[in-house]
Design an enzyme around this catalytic site. Structure first.
Site, PDB file in Angstrom:
ATOM      1  N   THR A   1       0.837  -1.203   0.000  1.00  0.00           N
ATOM      2  CA  THR A   1       0.000   0.000   0.000  1.00  0.00           C
ATOM      3  C   THR A   1       0.869   1.249   0.000  1.00  0.00           C
ATOM      4  O   THR A   1       1.871   1.289   0.712  1.00  0.00           O
ATOM      5  CB  THR A   1      -0.875   0.059   1.265  1.00  0.00           C
ATOM      6  OG1 THR A   1      -1.623  -1.133   1.332  1.00  0.00           O
ATOM      7  CG2 THR A   1      -1.784   1.271   1.242  1.00  0.00           C
ATOM      8  N   ARG A  29     -13.544  -8.372   0.451  1.00  0.00           N
ATOM      9  CA  ARG A  29     -12.969  -7.639   1.594  1.00  0.00           C
ATOM     10  C   ARG A  29     -12.321  -6.319   1.121  1.00  0.00           C
ATOM     11  O   ARG A  29     -11.596  -6.288   0.147  1.00  0.00           O
ATOM     12  CB  ARG A  29     -11.936  -8.516   2.283  1.00  0.00           C
ATOM     13  CG  ARG A  29     -11.211  -7.870   3.464  1.00  0.00           C
ATOM     14  CD  ARG A  29      -9.927  -7.211   3.044  1.00  0.00           C
ATOM     15  NE  ARG A  29      -9.198  -6.706   4.207  1.00  0.00           N
ATOM     16  CZ  ARG A  29      -8.169  -5.880   4.135  1.00  0.00           C
ATOM     17  NH1 ARG A  29      -7.728  -5.458   2.977  1.00  0.00           N
ATOM     18  NH2 ARG A  29      -7.558  -5.484   5.230  1.00  0.00           N
ATOM     19  N   VAL A  30     -12.589  -5.267   1.862  1.00  0.00           N
ATOM     20  CA  VAL A  30     -11.978  -3.964   1.593  1.00  0.00           C
ATOM     21  C   VAL A  30     -11.345  -3.471   2.886  1.00  0.00           C
ATOM     22  O   VAL A  30     -11.956  -3.577   3.961  1.00  0.00           O
ATOM     23  CB  VAL A  30     -13.042  -2.953   1.113  1.00  0.00           C
ATOM     24  CG1 VAL A  30     -12.460  -1.551   1.039  1.00  0.00           C
ATOM     25  CG2 VAL A  30     -13.587  -3.366  -0.249  1.00  0.00           C
ATOM     26  N   GLY A  31     -10.138  -2.943   2.793  1.00  0.00           N
ATOM     27  CA  GLY A  31      -9.435  -2.470   3.980  1.00  0.00           C
ATOM     28  C   GLY A  31      -9.644  -0.985   4.222  1.00  0.00           C
ATOM     29  O   GLY A  31     -10.640  -0.391   3.781  1.00  0.00           O
ATOM     30  N   ASP A  32      -8.688  -0.379   4.890  1.00  0.00           N
ATOM     31  CA  ASP A  32      -8.838   1.024   5.285  1.00  0.00           C
ATOM     32  C   ASP A  32      -8.499   2.012   4.175  1.00  0.00           C
ATOM     33  O   ASP A  32      -8.940   3.163   4.213  1.00  0.00           O
ATOM     34  CB  ASP A  32      -7.958   1.320   6.505  1.00  0.00           C
ATOM     35  CG  ASP A  32      -6.476   1.151   6.207  1.00  0.00           C
ATOM     36  OD1 ASP A  32      -6.137   0.308   5.356  1.00  0.00           O
ATOM     37  OD2 ASP A  32      -5.654   1.856   6.828  1.00  0.00           O
ATOM     38  N   THR A  52      -1.012   3.029   7.169  1.00  0.00           N
ATOM     39  CA  THR A  52      -0.731   1.786   6.458  1.00  0.00           C
ATOM     40  C   THR A  52      -0.615   0.651   7.465  1.00  0.00           C
ATOM     41  O   THR A  52      -0.276   0.889   8.623  1.00  0.00           O
ATOM     42  CB  THR A  52       0.577   1.905   5.647  1.00  0.00           C
ATOM     43  OG1 THR A  52       0.795   0.713   4.887  1.00  0.00           O
ATOM     44  CG2 THR A  52       1.779   2.152   6.544  1.00  0.00           C
ATOM     45  N   GLY A  53      -0.935  -0.545   7.027  1.00  0.00           N
ATOM     46  CA  GLY A  53      -0.830  -1.688   7.930  1.00  0.00           C
ATOM     47  C   GLY A  53      -2.009  -2.634   7.799  1.00  0.00           C
ATOM     48  O   GLY A  53      -2.466  -2.909   6.685  1.00  0.00           O
ATOM     49  N   ASP A  54      -2.479  -3.134   8.949  1.00  0.00           N
ATOM     50  CA  ASP A  54      -3.589  -4.080   8.981  1.00  0.00           C
ATOM     51  C   ASP A  54      -4.903  -3.298   8.924  1.00  0.00           C
ATOM     52  O   ASP A  54      -5.447  -2.871   9.946  1.00  0.00           O
ATOM     53  CB  ASP A  54      -3.517  -4.910  10.265  1.00  0.00           C
ATOM     54  CG  ASP A  54      -4.574  -6.007  10.303  1.00  0.00           C
ATOM     55  OD1 ASP A  54      -5.537  -5.932   9.506  1.00  0.00           O
ATOM     56  OD2 ASP A  54      -4.442  -6.926  11.129  1.00  0.00           O
ATOM     57  N   GLY A  55      -5.415  -3.131   7.710  1.00  0.00           N
ATOM     58  CA  GLY A  55      -6.580  -2.276   7.500  1.00  0.00           C
ATOM     59  C   GLY A  55      -7.834  -2.739   8.201  1.00  0.00           C
ATOM     60  O   GLY A  55      -8.687  -1.922   8.565  1.00  0.00           O
TER      61      GLY A  55
END
Lengths: 140, 180
Positions: A1, A29-32, A52-55
């Site tokens: 990302t 699935r959609v993250g942040d 950034t990271g684990d959304g």
């Protein structure tokens, strides 16, 4: 990302993100990253931030929005970034994540949460002083 | 003391930073800088976590998410679960500039992109195919499912729901190579 924030001499700010998300995610699935205030946020009257990271975890805390609001209240970018990370850490002590912040005067900072695969977070800064991208790092 | 203009981006993606900086240095807008910087990462598939050919999902497909925000007007364009279009940040910019909406998702976002002139193409690469096939060979590990049968920590699907049980804390398979 990638998360990116930009500020010009006139005080205009923008933020953006782009990602292909987590490997092996469940389809749909959609993250942040595309969520406003989670993956990034910009308000030219206060500042901008990008996370950034684990959304899946980070998006629950709107860390970019929080960091910008903290800068609006007077926090310097590094402190704002650290507070946004701390808010998540209270619930998820081992989460994988980092954030970059910049305020309206062009000061910037970053913070990250120490995890097995993240002890130091690297990010890029370009400004008129360096006139080229320079890698910076923050200890998690 | 601070110097303006300034561009800051997550991770050591130098080409993306240079692309954005080049826009600002030549007098371009901050929105153009962010779009160009993120697009550069999409082209270069930065560390495999941006752009086509990375992070295949459970079915082996790569999908993209992107967002762009104007800090003056609070206008936003975003896309999520975008399929078959490589330039996700470009589509996000198109959502901002050619709609009154904020976020478009999935197949419909791809149709919107095609209508806006973006080229539809397969986002699969040999690399993403290999990641996917290795995952299948490894009994679909790591895995984000829970409270399903068969046991997702040992077996591939299809899965059915089972009674929710107290579970030990699981380590999430998110790391330097797989992140948002």
């Amino acid at each position: 990302t990638i998360g990116m924030i930009a500020l010009d001499k006139k005080g205009n700010m923008a933020a953006g993100t782009s990602t292909n998300g987590l490997t092996h995610k469940i389809p749909g699935r959609v993250g942040d990253s595309p969520i406003i205030g989670a993956g990034a946020y910009a308000d030219s009257s206060a500042g901008a931030a990008a996370a950034t990271g684990d959304g899946d975890l980070m998006m629950r805390f709107l860390p970019s929005y929080l960091a910008v609001e903290l800068m609006r209240a007077g926090a310097d970018p590094s402190a704002a970034c650290k507070s946004a990370i701390s808010r998540i850490k209270r619930f998820y002590p081992d989460f994988f994540g980092a954030i970059v912040c910049a305020n309206t005067t062009g000061h910037y900072g970053a913070a990250c949460n120490k995890a097995p695969s993240l002890t130091q977070f690297h990010y890029m800064v370009s400004n008129s002083e360096s006139d080229t991208p320079v890698m910076k790092s923050a200890d998690c | 003391h601070a110097s303006l203009p300034v561009v800051v981006n997550t991770w050591p993606f130098k080409s993306a930073a240079a692309a954005a900086w080049g826009v600002l240095r030549s007098g371009g807008s901050v929105l153009d800088a962010v779009e160009k910087g993120c697009a550069q990462c999409e082209i270069e598939q930065c560390d495999g976590s941006v752009g086509f050919g990375g992070s295949p999902d459970e079915s082996g497909e790569t999908t993209l998410d992107a967002m762009i925000m104007n800090g003056n007007t609070m206008q936003v364009g975003a896309v999520a679960d975008l399929r078959r279009i490589k330039n996700a940040i470009g589509v996000a910019r198109a959502v901002m500039e050619h709609t009154d909406h904020t976020l478009l998702v999935g197949e419909a976002a791809s149709v919107f992109a095609e209508n806006m002139g973006f080229v539809a193409e397969d986002l699969t690469t040999n690399r993403s195919l290999n990641i996917f096939s290795q995952w299948l060979k490894g009994n679909c590990q790591p895995n984000y499912r829970k409270n399903v049968t068969p046991d997702p920590s040992k077996s591939c699907g299809p899965y059915r729901p089972e009674a929710i049980q107290a579970q030990n804390k699981r380590e999430r398979p998110v790391n330097i190579h797989s992140h948002d």
